[in-house]
Design an enzyme around this catalytic site. Structure first.
Site, PDB file in Angstrom:
ATOM      1  CD  GLU A  62      -1.451  -2.429   1.757  1.00 32.97           C
ATOM      2  OE1 GLU A  62      -2.222  -3.387   1.804  1.00 32.97           O
ATOM      3  OE2 GLU A  62      -0.247  -2.513   2.115  1.00 32.97           O
ATOM      4  N   PRO A  95      11.272 -13.446  -0.856  1.00 36.22           N
ATOM      5  CG  PRO A  95      12.006 -14.818   0.864  1.00 36.22           C
ATOM      6  CD  PRO A  95      12.506 -13.933  -0.232  1.00 36.22           C
ATOM      7  NE  ARG A  96       2.945  -8.822   0.671  1.00 36.86           N
ATOM      8  CZ  ARG A  96       2.976  -7.701  -0.040  1.00 36.86           C
ATOM      9  NH1 ARG A  96       3.774  -7.624  -1.094  1.00 36.86           N
ATOM     10  NH2 ARG A  96       2.229  -6.669   0.283  1.00 36.86           N
ATOM     11  CD  GLU A 137      18.632  -3.917  -3.532  1.00 35.38           C
ATOM     12  OE1 GLU A 137      19.600  -3.184  -3.772  1.00 35.38           O
ATOM     13  OE2 GLU A 137      18.731  -5.165  -3.395  1.00 35.38           O
ATOM     14  CG  ASN A 149       1.176  -4.445  -8.063  1.00 44.44           C
ATOM     15  OD1 ASN A 149       0.623  -4.507  -9.143  1.00 44.44           O
ATOM     16  ND2 ASN A 149       2.044  -3.500  -7.758  1.00 44.44           N
ATOM     17  CB  ILE A 198       0.956  -3.016 -11.791  1.00 45.50           C
ATOM     18  CG1 ILE A 198      -0.517  -3.405 -11.921  1.00 45.50           C
ATOM     19  CG2 ILE A 198       1.225  -1.716 -12.543  1.00 45.50           C
ATOM     20  CD1 ILE A 198      -1.471  -2.463 -11.203  1.00 45.50           C
TER      21      ILE A 198
END
Length: 423
Positions: A62, A268-269, A313, A337, A339
């Site tokens: 976000e 990893p997120r 990064e 996402n 995009i």
């Protein structure tokens, strides 16, 4: 109903604070600025004299999505400052990195827990002229306190899946009041707008996704080019924003695939999982190198998996890869996402579970920018096929970039909706 909700929050608060401290074992940021989460601030003096526009971006995704809107607000309202709030340390760190050049016009804080008196202290201290909530953040007491203190609330870049709508309707006595309390809603798609109206929101407009307006930072793209030079000529498959339970099937599929000299770059997120994922990679016998230990040296010969254990990064990783698989989609987690990968012209692979980004995912597939895969084995097969077919890969990358360019403009449409609300 909101009184019951608030009472439940008070009962749960000791457990919430305990969990915060527990999470701080792996991510120390959770143990910092705890007073802000309770609505207490070092200076008791109200900051009402400073005209403030408040943007709430819960975490990393976000916060990055909010960047074009915050830049537009800073330009449109040069006498105002931006108060950027978060709920996670990684979101706060991302905001600090993105907007350091705008200090002191962009200030940061954690949003207090959704308990009326805590939110009231927060609003009294910062005295915002407008509250802008990003994507899915609707808190009943926050909206109620904003209404009480005459702070208009806008939900922007808003999305609502069928699953979230069903959950909200089960708590309609609580959520509908909050939805009706918002001054305007800028939805990403017609489907999102329809579901938000069903939840009770008024003044709903379709503006598209602000994420299409995110511009890859030049310095980060240069980092990506440098990383690519360090990797060399080897083809690179990026597994971006993977979630818990996804790396293991990817690694297992790698053992059964003819990888050739392809390098798999796993990012990893959540940073608290970096060490865990490193152990999983090594336990399966793959030669591992960590991005944080590379410095400016070339990738070590024989490295099979590069672990992207760095913050800020992601665009660099997209720039350095040949193909991007977007995590959170192999398991029923809703996806992430895609995009950003499209914006730098990379072919995209997504799994079967993209309900949080259903429309943009289907649109990307229809545009030839993305391919949907059923599981980790098919993901590797499709990736290896594209890595071997340079023409197909280049054409898909061009379609991805065109797709991203075509959908730009949501920031300007959103700003136009917010202008009547800025006092």
């Amino acid at each position: 109903m909101r009184a019951i909700y608030s009472f439940a929050w008070h009962l749960a608060l000791p457990l919430v604070l305990g969990r915060l401290w527990w999470r701080g074992r792996k991510e120390p940021g959770y143990r910092e600025h705890v007073a802000e989460r309770l609505g207490f601030y070092p200076s008791p003096v109200s900051q009402a004299r400073i005209p403030t526009l408040w943007v709430h971006a819960v975490s990393v995704g976000e916060t990055r999505a909010a960047e074009p809107l915050i830049e537009a607000l800073l330009h449109a309202y040069p006498e105002h400052r931006i108060l950027l709030t978060h709920m996670t340390p990684t979101g706060r760190a991302t905001g600090r990195a993105l907007f350091a050049r705008h200090a002191p016009r962009v200030v940061q804080s954690y949003l207090p827990y959704d308990i009326g008196w805590m939110v009231q202290r927060f609003i009294s201290h910062f005295a915002p002229r407008l509250c802008v909530l990003m994507e899915t953040e609707v808190w009943p007491n926050l909206v109620a306190q904003c209404a009480k203190q005459r702070v208009p609330v806008a939900l922007v870049n808003a999305r609502l899946s069928e699953r979230s709508l069903a959950r909200g309707q089960k708590l309609s006595a609580l959520i509908t009041e909050a939805a009706k309390g918002m001054s305007c809603v800028a939805a990403q798609t017609e489907a999102d707008a329809m579901r938000l109206k069903q939840l009770g929101a008024n003044n709903v407009h379709v503006t598209g996704s602000i994420k299409f307006d995110v511009t890859p930072p030049e310095d980060v793209l240069r980092k990506g080019a440098q990383l690519r030079r360090q990797i060399g000529a080897r083809p690179v498959l990026l597994c971006a924003s993977t979630r818990e339970g996804e790396e293991m099937p990817i690694l297992d599929a790698m053992r059964n695939a003819q990888m050739g000299n392809a390098l798999v770059l796993i990012v990893p997120r959540h940073p608290q999982r970096f060490d865990e994922v490193a152990r999983e990679i090594s336990a399966r016998g793959f030669t591992l190198q960590r991005r944080s230990q590379m410095g400016d040296t070339p990738l070590e010969a024989g490295t099979q998996v590069l672990l992207g254990d760095s913050m800020g990064e992601m665009f660099a990783y997209y720039a350095a890869c040949d193909i991007a698989f977007i995590g959170g989609s192999l398991l029923p987690l809703g996806g992430q996402n895609l995009i950003e990968a499209c914006a730098v012209g990379k072919p995209v692979l997504i799994g079967p579970h993209t309900f949080n980004f259903s429309v943009v995912s289907e649109d990307a597939i229809a545009a030839g920018a993305a391919l949907r895969i059923a599981d980790s084995e098919e993901m590797l097969r499709q990736a290896l096929r594209l890595l071997e077919d340079g023409d197909a890969r280049a054409a898909m990358g061009e379609r991805a970039q065109a797709f991203a360019q075509h959908h730009r403009g949501a920031t300007a449409r959103t700003l136009a909706l917010l202008q009547p609300l800025v006092a």
